[in-house]
Write a protein that holds these residues in place. Sequence first.
Motif, PDB file in Angstrom:
ATOM      1  N   MET A 140      10.145  -1.737   6.906  1.00  0.00           N
ATOM      2  CA  MET A 140      10.792  -1.847   5.595  1.00  0.00           C
ATOM      3  C   MET A 140      10.075  -1.000   4.543  1.00  0.00           C
ATOM      4  N   HIS A 141       8.892  -0.498   4.881  1.00  0.00           N
ATOM      5  CA  HIS A 141       8.123   0.308   3.925  1.00  0.00           C
ATOM      6  C   HIS A 141       8.788   1.675   3.783  1.00  0.00           C
ATOM      7  N   PRO A 142       9.101   2.106   2.569  1.00  0.00           N
ATOM      8  CA  PRO A 142       9.805   3.384   2.386  1.00  0.00           C
ATOM      9  C   PRO A 142       8.994   4.606   2.805  1.00  0.00           C
ATOM     10  N   GLU A 143       7.678   4.480   2.913  1.00  0.00           N
ATOM     11  CA  GLU A 143       6.829   5.615   3.288  1.00  0.00           C
ATOM     12  C   GLU A 143       6.235   5.452   4.688  1.00  0.00           C
ATOM     13  N   LEU A 154       0.859  -1.171   0.000  1.00  0.00           N
ATOM     14  CA  LEU A 154       0.000   0.000   0.000  1.00  0.00           C
ATOM     15  C   LEU A 154       0.901   1.228   0.000  1.00  0.00           C
ATOM     16  N   SER A 155       0.571   2.218  -0.804  1.00  0.00           N
ATOM     17  CA  SER A 155       1.345   3.459  -0.843  1.00  0.00           C
ATOM     18  C   SER A 155       0.797   4.432   0.197  1.00  0.00           C
ATOM     19  N   ALA A 156       1.517   5.509   0.432  1.00  0.00           N
ATOM     20  CA  ALA A 156       1.021   6.543   1.331  1.00  0.00           C
ATOM     21  C   ALA A 156      -0.292   7.117   0.798  1.00  0.00           C
ATOM     22  N   ALA A 157      -0.420   7.222  -0.524  1.00  0.00           N
ATOM     23  CA  ALA A 157      -1.675   7.700  -1.126  1.00  0.00           C
ATOM     24  C   ALA A 157      -2.809   6.706  -0.860  1.00  0.00           C
ATOM     25  N   ASP A 158      -2.512   5.409  -0.959  1.00  0.00           N
ATOM     26  CA  ASP A 158      -3.515   4.384  -0.636  1.00  0.00           C
ATOM     27  C   ASP A 158      -3.977   4.529   0.807  1.00  0.00           C
TER      28      ASP A 158
END
Length: 181
Positions: free
Chosen positions: A83-86, A54-58
């Motif tokens: 580990m999530h870059p955002e 999931l992205s930060a936008a998600d």
Amino acid sequence: MSVDTATVAKIARLARTILRKGMFHCNIQVHYRCNFHCEICDFWKEPYTDLPALSAADIRFIAEKIRPLGPQSLCVSGGEPLMHPEILDITATLARDHFLVLICNGWFVTPHLAKELFRTGIYEVNISVDYANAAQHDALRGREGAFDRAVSALETLFASRTRKDQRVHMNSVVMADNLDH
């Protein structure tokens, strides 16, 4: 202990949610990637390895959708969420309206990251520790040094809290062979 107005607002919403018998808790897995090969988890195996994160936008979209449902406690996990870059954007978004809990293995916790996580508004961080000794914990988690890094993460997180009401916990999977630990 003084409580900031955002926390007071969350507590008031929590009371309303309980009185309305509404949704209290929600879990969000930000991705399935992990740096461990735990015996008790299969996220590091097929078919999970190719699933998208999931992205930060998600997460912003999800946050808007769940806000009216009223969950007060929201848990972020993975795989290994750090580990999530955002991850800092994700936790900042979710902590605005919820008592945010993060569950991780502690491997990536540094003093700087710990401070930043708490600055985003996280209420609680749980570090997974399943045995009272390194050999068994490391064997279960499939990674040498996992126990030492987890214990260090607990100490670092506790020292890095930005408010006294922020919590740091050890999270354990209770199994037949660790009940006496």
